[in-house]
Write an enzyme that holds these catalytic residues in place. Structure first.
Site, PDB file in Angstrom:
ATOM      1  CG  ASP A  56     -22.873 -14.770 -46.089  1.00 28.81           C
ATOM      2  OD1 ASP A  56     -22.694 -15.352 -47.159  1.00 28.81           O
ATOM      3  OD2 ASP A  56     -22.372 -13.654 -45.831  1.00 28.81           O
ATOM      4  CG  ASP A  92     -18.226 -21.019 -45.093  1.00 31.25           C
ATOM      5  OD1 ASP A  92     -17.649 -19.943 -45.336  1.00 31.25           O
ATOM      6  OD2 ASP A  92     -18.921 -21.648 -45.920  1.00 31.25           O
ATOM      7  CB  CYS A 130     -12.614 -41.958 -38.816  1.00 29.27           C
ATOM      8  SG  CYS A 130     -13.901 -40.786 -38.353  1.00 29.27           S
ATOM      9  CB  CYS A 149     -16.909 -40.239 -36.595  1.00 24.43           C
ATOM     10  SG  CYS A 149     -17.496 -41.245 -37.975  1.00 24.43           S
ATOM     11  CB  CYS A 175     -15.548 -44.770 -38.300  1.00 21.81           C
ATOM     12  SG  CYS A 175     -15.508 -43.863 -39.852  1.00 21.81           S
ATOM     13  CG  HIS A 212     -16.873 -40.283 -42.107  1.00 22.99           C
ATOM     14  ND1 HIS A 212     -15.865 -40.758 -41.277  1.00 22.99           N
ATOM     15  CD2 HIS A 212     -16.271 -39.931 -43.269  1.00 22.99           C
ATOM     16  CE1 HIS A 212     -14.718 -40.698 -41.913  1.00 22.99           C
ATOM     17  NE2 HIS A 212     -14.921 -40.195 -43.126  1.00 22.99           N
TER      18      HIS A 212
HETATM   19  C1  NEZ Z   1     -24.658 -20.531 -44.189  1.00 24.35           C
HETATM   20  C2  NEZ Z   1     -23.544 -19.915 -44.997  1.00 24.35           C
HETATM   21  C3  NEZ Z   1     -23.249 -20.443 -46.251  1.00 24.35           C
HETATM   22  C4  NEZ Z   1     -22.201 -19.888 -46.999  1.00 24.35           C
HETATM   23  C5  NEZ Z   1     -21.457 -18.821 -46.505  1.00 24.35           C
HETATM   24  C6  NEZ Z   1     -20.331 -18.218 -47.324  1.00 24.35           C
HETATM   25  C7  NEZ Z   1     -20.876 -17.612 -48.618  1.00 24.35           C
HETATM   26  C8  NEZ Z   1     -19.791 -16.941 -49.446  1.00 24.35           C
HETATM   27  C9  NEZ Z   1     -18.942 -17.722 -50.241  1.00 24.35           C
HETATM   28  N1  NEZ Z   1     -18.924 -19.072 -50.434  1.00 24.35           N
HETATM   29  C10 NEZ Z   1     -17.929 -19.319 -51.340  1.00 24.35           C
HETATM   30  N2  NEZ Z   1     -17.304 -18.169 -51.681  1.00 24.35           N
HETATM   31  C11 NEZ Z   1     -17.937 -17.152 -51.032  1.00 24.35           C
HETATM   32  C12 NEZ Z   1     -17.737 -15.752 -51.056  1.00 24.35           C
HETATM   33  C13 NEZ Z   1     -18.598 -14.942 -50.279  1.00 24.35           C
HETATM   34  C14 NEZ Z   1     -18.473 -13.499 -50.286  1.00 24.35           C
HETATM   35  O1  NEZ Z   1     -17.596 -12.917 -50.969  1.00 24.35           O
HETATM   36  N3  NEZ Z   1     -19.340 -12.781 -49.535  1.00 24.35           N
HETATM   37  C15 NEZ Z   1     -20.288 -13.379 -48.775  1.00 24.35           C
HETATM   38  N4  NEZ Z   1     -21.114 -12.588 -48.038  1.00 24.35           N
HETATM   39  N5  NEZ Z   1     -20.441 -14.737 -48.708  1.00 24.35           N
HETATM   40  C16 NEZ Z   1     -19.620 -15.526 -49.461  1.00 24.35           C
HETATM   41  C17 NEZ Z   1     -21.761 -18.286 -45.267  1.00 24.35           C
HETATM   42  C18 NEZ Z   1     -22.801 -18.841 -44.499  1.00 24.35           C
HETATM   43 ZN    ZN Z   2     -15.775 -41.632 -39.379  1.00 26.13          ZN
END
Ligand code: NEZ
Ligand code: ZN
Length: 375
Positions: free
Chosen positions: A95, A269, A307, A309, A312, A338
Site C-alpha cells: 500500500d 485484503d 477444515c 488445516c 484442525c 486456522h
Molecule cells: C499491508 C496493507 C494493509 C492494509 C491495506 C489496505 C489499506 C486501506 C484500507 N483498509 C480499509 N479500508 C481501506 C481504504 C484504503 C484506501 O482508500 N486507500 C489506501 N491506500 N489503502 C486503504 C493494504 C496493505
Molecule cells: Zn482449521
C-alpha cells in the site's frame, strides 16, 4: 516494456457477475477472486513463508508507511528488496502509505504537495508525497504498488469528498510520472469518492484515462454500513476496465468477500484473520467462536470439523483453549493459521462455485451455515 502486471479473464459465473481470473506478476501468478494475507511489517504475523505456501497464499501485502519508518526502505533496498528480506518469492503488493498516515498518526496536515504528519512512534515531523511513496515502493521492489491517495473518513461531505477526489486524481498523475514505468512493477490507481455516485464516476474516469495496469476501490471498509459499501460497489465496479484486476481495499469478512466477488471484485485484503486470532476468535463453517470460552475446556474435537488445516488436523479445541488462556505464543500461531486457511479455503470455494456457475447458490448455503442474516 510489456506490462509488469496483467489480468487473464478465465470465465464469468452465469448465475452472478463474479469472474474467475489469473493475475500475472514478475514474481508469479495467482488465481482470482483472491484473498491476500496482510503482512504489514514484512511478516504475516506468526506465519513463516513455508506455512503461507502450504496454505496456498498466492500473494501477500506489506506496508510502505511502516517499512519506511522501520527498518527503513533504504535498509530493505540494501538487503536486495522486500522479497529477499522476508524470504518470500511470490507476489507482494504494497500500500502507498496515505491510508496509514490517516489511521495512525495525529497532527497531520494535507497539502497539494503531500501530507505533513508526525511519526506515530516517536513524534518526529514527517512528510509523505506521491513521489516519496513511489520511491519507497520502488526500493521495496513490490510487484504491485498502490498510487498515493487520500482515504477520507466516513462520513464526509460531498464538498469535502469532491475536493479530495480531484486532489487524489492529481496525485495519481504524479505517481505515474514519478514511477515512469522504470521499474518492473505494476502500479494500481485507487478510485475514491465515498458513497457519492457522481464522485465515484469522476474518480474512475480520471484514473481509467491514465491507463493503470490495475485499479482498486478505496474509501470503503472505513466504518460505513454494509449496504452503503454494497451500493458503492454496484455503481463503481462497472466503471472499472473488465480486462484489468479490481482490488477492494480492506475487505474483509467472509460475507463481504462473497458479496464483493459477486459484484466483480478480484482481490481482497483484510487484517481480520490474524487480528482476531490474537484474542482467540476463530472463523468456522458454522460461524465465529471464541476458543477462550469455558465451554471448550474439555472439548477434544477439532476447531472446525470441515477444515483440513494444520491446526484442525493436529490439535483439539481444548488444547488451543488452554494455550490461549495461558497466553502461550503457540496458541496464537494455531489460531492465526486456522483463520488464514479458513479465508483462503473460502476463496477456493468461491472460485469453484464460479467454475460451476453456482456462486449464488453457494452464497445461500454459506450464509445459512455461517449464520449470516438473510439479505
Ligand atoms: C499491508 C496493507 C494493509 C492494509 C491495506 C489496505 C489499506 C486501506 C484500507 N483498509 C480499509 N479500508 C481501506 C481504504 C484504503 C484506501 O482508500 N486507500 C489506501 N491506500 N489503502 C486503504 C493494504 C496493505
Ligand atoms: Zn482449521
Amino acid at each position: 516494456m510489456t506490462a509488469a502486471v496483467t489480468y487473464e479473464h478465465i470465465k464469468t459465473c452465469k448465475q452472478t457477475g463474479a469472474r474467475l481470473g489469473i493475475v500475472h506478476t514478475p514474481h508469479g501468478s495467482f488465481e482470482t477472486p483472491a484473498f491476500m494475507p496482510v503482512g504489514t511489517q514484512a511478516t504475516v504475523k506468526t506465519m513463516s513463508p513455508e506455512e503461507l505456501k502450504a496454505m496456498n497464499a498466492g500473494i501477500i501485502l506489506s506496508n510502505t508507511y511502516h517499512l519506511w519508518l522501520r527498518p527503513g526502505n533504504d535498509v530493505i533496498k540494501e538487503a536486495g528488496g522486500l522479497h529477499k528480506f522476508m524470504n518470500w518469492d511470490r507476489p507482494i503488493l504494497t500500500d502507498s502509505g496515505g491510508f496509514q498516515v490517516f489511521s495512525l498518526s495525529e497532527f497531520r496536515n494535507i497539502k497539494e504537495e503531500g501530507v505533513h504528519f508526525r511519526n506515530h512512534m516517536n513524534g518526529d515531523k514527517l512528510f509523505l508525497s506521491p513521489e516519496k511513496a513511489m520511491q519507497i515502493q520502488n526500493d521495496l521492489g513490490s510487484d504491485i504498488m498502490m498510487a498515493f491517495d487520500e482515504c477520507p473518513p466516513f462520513p464526509a461531505t460531498h464538498e469535502y469528498m469532491k475536493a479530495s477526489v480531484e486532489r487524489t486524481s492529481r496525485w495519481a498523475e504524479r505517481c505515474l510520472e514519478a514511477h515512469a514505468r522504470k521499474a518492473d512493477q505494476g502500479l494500481f490507481g485507487i478510485i475514491q469518492g465515498g458513497e457519492y455516485e457522481d464522485l465515484r464516476k469522476q474518480s474512475a474516469q480520471d484514473l481509467v484515462s491514465l491507463d493503470f495496469p490495475g485499479y482498486a476501490i478505496g474509501g470503503l471498509s472505513v466504518g460505513e454500513p454494509k449496504d452503503v459499501m454494497n451500493r458503492a460497489l454496484e455503481f463503481t465496479t462497472p466503471l472499472m476496465p473488465a480486462n484489468k484486476p479490481r482490488y477492494l481495499m480492506g475487505v474483509g469478512s467472509p460475507d463481504s468477500l462473497i458479496d464483493g466477488a459477486i459484484r466483480g471484485i478480484d482481490m481482497f485484503d483484510c487484517v481480520l484473520p490474524t487480528r482476531i486470532a490474537r484474542n482467540g476468535t476463530l472463523m468456522t463453517s458454522t460461524g465465529r467462536l471464541n476458543i477462550k470460552n469455558a465451554a471448550f475446556k474439555r472439548d477434544f474435537g477439532p476447531i472446525d470439523e470441515k477444515c483440513d488445516c494444520y491446526t484442525c488436523k493436529n490439535y483439539s479445541r481444548a488444547y488451543v483453549h488452554h494455550l490461549i488462556r495461558a497466553d502461550e505464543t503457540f496458541g496464537i500461531r494455531l489460531t492465526s493459521y486456522h483463520n488464514l486457511q479458513f479465508l483462503l479455503n473460502l476463496m477456493e470455494q468461491v472460485r469453484q462455485a464460479i467454475r460451476e456457475d453456482r456462486l449464488g447458490d453457494f452464497r445461500e448455503e454459506f450464509f445459512e451455515a455461517y449464520g449470516f442474516n438473510k439479505p
